[in-house]
Enzyme design. Structure first.
Site, mmCIF file in Angstrom:
data_model
loop_
_atom_site.group_PDB
_atom_site.id
_atom_site.type_symbol
_atom_site.label_atom_id
_atom_site.label_comp_id
_atom_site.label_asym_id
_atom_site.label_seq_id
_atom_site.Cartn_x
_atom_site.Cartn_y
_atom_site.Cartn_z
ATOM 1 N N GLY A 141 25.048 24.904 1.856
ATOM 2 C CA GLY A 141 24.306 25.968 2.516
ATOM 3 C C GLY A 141 22.862 26.103 2.073
ATOM 4 N N GLY A 183 7.885 38.885 7.296
ATOM 5 C CA GLY A 183 8.515 37.829 8.077
ATOM 6 C C GLY A 183 9.058 38.359 9.388
ATOM 7 N N LYS A 185 25.983 41.888 11.293
ATOM 8 C CA LYS A 185 26.424 42.295 12.639
ATOM 9 C C LYS A 185 27.233 43.585 12.589
ATOM 10 C CE LYS A 185 24.328 38.697 13.701
ATOM 11 N NZ LYS A 185 23.785 38.535 12.348
ATOM 12 N N ILE A 225 16.024 37.208 11.024
ATOM 13 C CA ILE A 225 16.622 37.999 9.948
ATOM 14 C C ILE A 225 15.855 39.298 9.754
ATOM 15 C CG2 ILE A 225 17.168 38.074 7.478
ATOM 16 C CD1 ILE A 225 17.585 35.060 7.575
ATOM 17 N N GLY A 226 14.532 39.197 9.707
ATOM 18 C CA GLY A 226 13.712 40.397 9.525
ATOM 19 C C GLY A 226 13.839 41.370 10.680
ATOM 20 N N HIS A 284 32.201 40.500 40.220
ATOM 21 C CA HIS A 284 31.269 41.604 40.464
ATOM 22 C C HIS A 284 31.961 42.937 40.200
ATOM 23 C CE1 HIS A 284 28.077 43.890 42.371
ATOM 24 N NE2 HIS A 284 29.005 44.554 43.060
#
Length: 465
Positions: free
Chosen positions: A144, A180, A51, A184-185, A444
């Protein structure tokens, strides 16, 4: 021999969050971690560093392509990849130190080394040549997952790489081939595509992200194509051959045509598998299924009732926030006798730009189950805040039961969709209706108004241009 109420093996999101909750509830808790830093894959080589790079690459692309529209002139931006990587690592380091602080604050013992079940009340911790045994009334397996390696595309950490190496390239590849078309790809392909790579994604299925709502994935496919990512769908990779400074990828399509592409880097990201090797499961007759996932009951107990498993090593989506909730549920079950995770409200997010976020069922699954439903949609093109941001691609889609109006699924593709989906999660957690969203105030101008408008759309009341 050290003795604890609870020993957690693995310090990823599920492990460390579960350990903190256990300590808060009064359990003497220890966490075993084989790496030098806490946080697991997500924090060290997954969610967080990716990220960071996505954010940096978005800024770079904005300066190159969009800033002039705001009446701001800048010289041609130059990329300093080493600085970008240092920023990424700084973020990771700060967060891992944050977990260390939380361990100290909650008096959690950290045991550095590889954890293995010795018995149903003993964990063997090995660090280098040193081995110690610790006792525990309860044990949680939270080890994991690992990326899946293809037998004909073995990683060499140079030209054929996993997602780990793709987070730390020392220069921008001229050509990046991604095997893929999952999240992730697409995320890592987006990063390097913005920074200058020619990116080609090869996907075996007929669409990217097959489990995603059809309308959303079709829109994402179009948008990423416009951004310059090339796709080879319904294509089966049959050979990857590493050369000196590149690699050849050979694949066939459904028409039987064979094609070979050459890339500086080949990123293999075809999924992840549970990390359960050498944990000693077989010694205690702890069962796994055909996918290598540990079998548990509704309380996350294995066949040994005082040994629990959570996160990527059990069934379900491999998501950090799912593991976190499971860790908390286990801690509360041990102390209070109950713990619960609502799997119907687990959100998922793809951090491309625009982002994609969803929770609940897709329109396709509702059709398969013959569930009567209504649909409300609203485009960000008609949202004032999205126009001000210059991010008008995408839409919000809400699926509600035709009779009860209960929200069954929400799917968003658009700016900050990952933040917006939380409103839908809360609504669904309380079994809210689309009318509840439609009648609730939304400031708004905000992006969240698109959610309200989509909810109004369920009842054919959408106010759009």
């Amino acid at each position: 021999m050290q003795e604890f109420d609870l020993v957690v093996i693995g310090s990823g999101p599920g492990g460390y969050v579960g350990a903190i909750r256990a300590a808060q509830l009064g359990l003497k808790t220890a966490v075993v971690e084989k790496s030098k830093t806490l946080g697991g894959t997500c924090l060290n080589v997954g969610c967080i560093p990716s990220k960071a790079l996505l954010e940096s690459s978005e800024h770079y692309e904005f300066l190159k392509k969009e800033v002039n529209q705001h009446g701001i002139s800048v010289k041609k931006p130059s990329l300093h990849l080493d600085t970008m990587m240092k920023r990424k690592q700084s973020i990771v380091s700060d967060l891992t130190r944050g977990i260390e602080f939380l361990f100290k604050k909650n008096k959690i013992t950290r045991l550095e080394g590889f954890g293995k079940l010795k018995s149903n009340t003993e964990v063997e911790v090995t660090s280098g040549k040193k081995t110690e045994i610790v006792k525990a009334k309860y044990i949680v397996l939270s080890t994991g997952s690992l990326p899946i390696e293809l037998p004909f595309a073995k990683w060499n950490q140079k030209t054929i790489v996993s997602s780990t190496e793709a987070l730390s390239f020392d220069k921008v590849p001229k050509k990046l081939i991604v095997i893929g078309g999952g999240y992730i790809g697409l995320e890592l392909g987006s990063v390097w595509g913005r920074l200058g790579s020619e990116v080609t994604v090869i996907e075996y299925a007929s669409s990217i992200c097959p489990g995603m709502d059809k309308d959303v994935r079709e829109q994402l496919f179009k948008i990423l194509g416009k951004q310059g990512i090339n796709f080879k769908l319904e294509s089966k990779v049959i050979k990857v051959e590493s050369k000196k400074d590149s690699a050849d990828v050979t694949f066939t399509n459904t028409k039987g045509k064979t094609e070979t592409l050459n890339g500086d880097k080949v990123l293999v990201c075809v999924g992840r598998k549970p990390f359960t090797e050498n944990l000693g499961l077989e010694n205690l007759n702890i069962q796994t299924n055909s996918k290598g996932q540990i079998e548990v009951n509704i309380h996350f107990q294995t066949s040994q009732k005082n040994i629990f498993a959570i996160g990527d090593v059990i069934r379900g989506a491999m998501l950090a926030h799912k593991a976190e909730e499971e860790g908390v549920a286990v801690a509360e079950f041990i102390v209070k006798g109950f713990g619960h995770v609502n799997y119907e409200t687990v959100p998922s997010v793809i951090y491309t730009w625009p982002e994609v976020a969803s929770v609940g069922q897709t329109e396709e699954t509702l059709k398969q189950e013959n569930t009567p439903y209504n649909v409300g949609t609203f485009p960000f093109l008609a949202n004032g805040r999205a126009r001000a941001l210059g991010s008008t691609e995408g839409f919000v889609k809400i699926l509600a039961h035709k009779k009860s109006d209960k929200i069954l699924g929400v799917h968003i593709i658009g700016a900050r969709a990952g933040d917006l989906i939380s409103e839908a999660v809360v609504a669904m957690e309380f079994e809210g209706n689309s009318e509840d969203l439609a009648r609730s105030f939304h400031a708004h101008p905000t992006l969240s108004e698109a959610l309200r408008e989509a909810a109004l759309g369920v009842h054919k009341r959408t106010r759009q241009m």
